[in-house]
Design a protein around this motif. Structure first.
Motif, short mmCIF file in Angstrom:
data_model
loop_
_atom_site.label_atom_id
_atom_site.label_comp_id
_atom_site.label_asym_id
_atom_site.label_seq_id
_atom_site.Cartn_x
_atom_site.Cartn_y
_atom_site.Cartn_z
N GLY A 24 34.57 13.14 25.10
CA GLY A 24 34.73 13.07 26.55
C GLY A 24 35.39 14.31 27.10
N SER A 25 35.55 14.34 28.42
CA SER A 25 36.06 15.53 29.09
C SER A 25 37.50 15.86 28.70
CB SER A 25 35.98 15.34 30.61
OG SER A 25 36.71 14.19 31.01
N GLY A 26 38.28 14.83 28.36
CA GLY A 26 39.68 15.08 28.03
C GLY A 26 39.92 15.50 26.59
N GLY A 27 38.87 15.55 25.77
CA GLY A 27 39.04 15.90 24.37
C GLY A 27 39.63 14.77 23.56
N GLY A 28 40.17 15.12 22.39
CA GLY A 28 40.70 14.08 21.51
C GLY A 28 41.96 14.53 20.81
N PHE A 29 42.29 13.82 19.72
CA PHE A 29 43.51 14.08 18.97
C PHE A 29 43.18 14.11 17.49
CE2 PHE A 29 44.48 11.90 22.90
CZ PHE A 29 45.45 12.71 23.46
N ALA A 30 43.86 14.97 16.78
CA ALA A 30 43.56 15.16 15.35
C ALA A 30 43.91 13.92 14.53
CB ALA A 30 44.31 16.38 14.81
N ASP A 31 45.01 13.26 14.88
CA ASP A 31 45.44 12.07 14.13
C ASP A 31 46.34 11.23 15.02
OD1 ASP A 31 47.88 13.47 14.17
OD2 ASP A 31 47.57 14.27 12.16
N GLU A 32 46.82 10.11 14.45
CA GLU A 32 47.65 9.20 15.23
C GLU A 32 48.98 9.83 15.62
OE1 GLU A 32 49.99 5.02 14.48
OE2 GLU A 32 47.91 5.14 13.77
N LEU A 35 48.46 11.81 18.69
CA LEU A 35 48.25 10.90 19.81
C LEU A 35 49.58 10.33 20.28
CD1 LEU A 35 46.49 9.15 21.69
CD2 LEU A 35 46.24 7.54 19.79
N ARG A 36 50.44 9.91 19.34
CA ARG A 36 51.75 9.36 19.70
C ARG A 36 52.60 10.39 20.44
NH1 ARG A 36 53.79 4.74 17.05
NH2 ARG A 36 52.38 3.82 15.51
N GLU A 37 52.58 11.62 19.97
CA GLU A 37 53.38 12.66 20.60
C GLU A 37 52.89 12.93 22.03
OE1 GLU A 37 53.13 15.97 18.00
OE2 GLU A 37 54.58 15.16 16.54
N ALA A 38 51.58 13.03 22.19
CA ALA A 38 51.02 13.28 23.52
C ALA A 38 51.31 12.11 24.46
CB ALA A 38 49.51 13.52 23.42
N LEU A 39 51.18 10.90 23.94
CA LEU A 39 51.45 9.72 24.75
C LEU A 39 52.92 9.67 25.15
CD1 LEU A 39 50.74 6.95 25.95
CD2 LEU A 39 51.13 5.97 23.68
N GLY A 40 53.82 9.93 24.20
CA GLY A 40 55.25 9.89 24.51
C GLY A 40 55.63 10.87 25.61
N GLU A 41 55.15 12.11 25.50
CA GLU A 41 55.46 13.12 26.52
C GLU A 41 54.89 12.74 27.87
OE1 GLU A 41 53.95 16.78 25.06
OE2 GLU A 41 55.32 16.88 23.34
N ALA A 42 53.63 12.26 27.87
CA ALA A 42 52.99 11.89 29.13
C ALA A 42 53.64 10.67 29.76
CB ALA A 42 51.50 11.63 28.88
N PHE A 43 54.07 9.73 28.92
CA PHE A 43 54.69 8.52 29.43
C PHE A 43 56.04 8.83 30.08
CE2 PHE A 43 57.14 4.56 28.95
CZ PHE A 43 56.27 3.66 29.55
N VAL A 44 56.83 9.67 29.45
CA VAL A 44 58.12 10.08 30.02
C VAL A 44 57.90 10.78 31.36
CG1 VAL A 44 60.07 11.65 29.73
CG2 VAL A 44 59.30 10.25 27.80
N GLU A 45 56.90 11.64 31.42
CA GLU A 45 56.58 12.35 32.67
C GLU A 45 56.15 11.36 33.76
OE1 GLU A 45 53.40 15.74 34.29
OE2 GLU A 45 53.33 15.02 32.22
N TYR A 46 55.35 10.39 33.37
CA TYR A 46 54.87 9.40 34.34
C TYR A 46 56.02 8.57 34.90
CZ TYR A 46 52.53 5.18 36.07
OH TYR A 46 52.11 4.12 36.84
N TRP A 47 56.92 8.11 34.04
CA TRP A 47 58.04 7.30 34.50
C TRP A 47 58.95 8.12 35.42
CZ3 TRP A 47 59.56 2.49 34.99
CH2 TRP A 47 60.90 2.21 35.22
N ALA A 48 59.19 9.37 35.07
CA ALA A 48 60.06 10.24 35.88
C ALA A 48 59.45 10.53 37.25
CB ALA A 48 60.33 11.54 35.14
N SER A 49 58.13 10.51 37.35
CA SER A 49 57.47 10.82 38.63
C SER A 49 57.72 9.73 39.67
CB SER A 49 55.97 11.00 38.42
OG SER A 49 55.33 9.75 38.15
N GLY A 50 57.89 8.48 39.23
CA GLY A 50 58.10 7.39 40.15
C GLY A 50 56.87 7.00 40.95
N ALA A 51 55.70 7.50 40.58
CA ALA A 51 54.46 7.25 41.33
C ALA A 51 53.62 6.20 40.63
CB ALA A 51 53.68 8.54 41.48
N ARG A 52 52.73 5.57 41.39
CA ARG A 52 51.82 4.59 40.80
C ARG A 52 50.71 5.27 40.01
NH1 ARG A 52 51.76 -0.64 42.29
NH2 ARG A 52 49.56 -0.73 41.67
N ASP A 53 50.19 6.36 40.53
CA ASP A 53 49.07 7.04 39.87
C ASP A 53 49.54 7.70 38.58
OD1 ASP A 53 47.45 6.28 41.97
OD2 ASP A 53 47.72 8.16 43.06
#
Length: 266
Positions: A24-32, A35-53
């Motif tokens: 897909g357009s977003g690419g992928g991850f070499a292993d789990e 994926l965990r590291e990318a998810l953790g960073e993105a999740f922290v950023e999302y929570w700090a933003s305070g936005a729904r999107d």
């Protein structure tokens, strides 16, 4: 041919989804781990933003996870069809085997049981992966809490637990990201309730057919086989009904279940 196809699909279920999801357009991850590291960073950023999107990083991970589950669900569904066809052939061959062919009947019966169990396991995989595709954000959450969170992610999870507990106990204000989590968590369980309800309807039909044929069949191997599958279908139906009730109850009030999840109780 069916055995070879089943083996190939089983291998594809393990290997292919990651490659297909990465196309897909977003690419992928070499292993789990990646994926965990990318998810953790993105999740922290999302929570700090305070936005729904979703933030761009989190949206990329969620889109990948959606494609991953779709690929696994489709492969598992095809595998289920193949295993059902193979099981029908094996059980028919078992019923046709003559009196003196005791060894052949034993082999066919063993193979039939094995294929039937594999088909049921494939059904569980189909259900779980369609659920994951219906609510990929919630299906990602176990990757955040599993293995022990550290640093900013651990702080973020502590804040979520605190805000969620306050919202449930004192009716405090719910941050937009937390509202999204609660809504998606409810969708996650609604999806399984619908999926399990559909499967329950199928088991009801199978059970009715089996018991009708059982009642119209005289004594012998065919009657015993029909009775065995009739009992199995009833047992599976009861198990699926429990799944429907549990997920419907959680979907109706997802907050406490989500808090239990973040506290390690789910």
């Amino acid at each position: 041919m069916l055995v070879a196809l089943a083996v190939a699909l089983g291998a594809a279920f393990v290997v292919a989804p990651r490659t297909l999801a990465a196309s897909g357009s977003g690419g992928g991850f070499a292993d789990e781990r990646e994926l965990r590291e990318a998810l953790g960073e993105a999740f922290v950023e999302y929570w700090a933003s305070g936005a729904r999107d979703f933030s761009p990083g989190l949206e990329s991970v969620v889109d990948y996870w959606f494609r991953y589950h779709v690929a696994k669900a489709v492969i598992a569904a095809i595998l289920l069809v193949v295993l059902v066809a193979l099981g029908v052939l094996l059980w028919k061959a078992f019923l046709r085997a003559g009196g003196p062919e005791v060894g052949k009947r034993a082999v066919l019966a063993t193979a039939g049981v094995l294929v039937t169990m594999c088909a049921l396991f494939s059904l569980v995989l189909v259900m779980a992966n369609f659920q994951g595709a219906a609510a990929p954000f919630s299906s990602l959450l176990p990757l955040l809490t599993g293995g022990g969170a550290e640093g900013e992610l651990a702080d973020t999870l502590d804040q979520i637990r605190q805000r969620l507990a306050e919202s449930l106990s004192a009716g405090g204000q719910t941050p937009p990201p937390l509202e999204v989590m609660i809504g998606d968590f409810a969708r996650y369980h609604v999806a399984m309730a619908v999926i399990a309800g559909t499967v329950a309807a199928v088991f009801i039909g199978v059970s009715v057919v089996m018991w009708k044929r059982f009642a119209g069949t005289g004594s012998g191997r065919t009657r015993r086989l029909l009775g065995s599958f009739g009992v199995l279908s009833v047992v599976l139906l009861l198990a699926v009904i429990v799944v429907v009730v549990a997920n419907t109850t959680t979907a109706a009030d997802p907050g406490p279940a989500l808090l239990a999840f973040f506290e390690g109780g789910w």
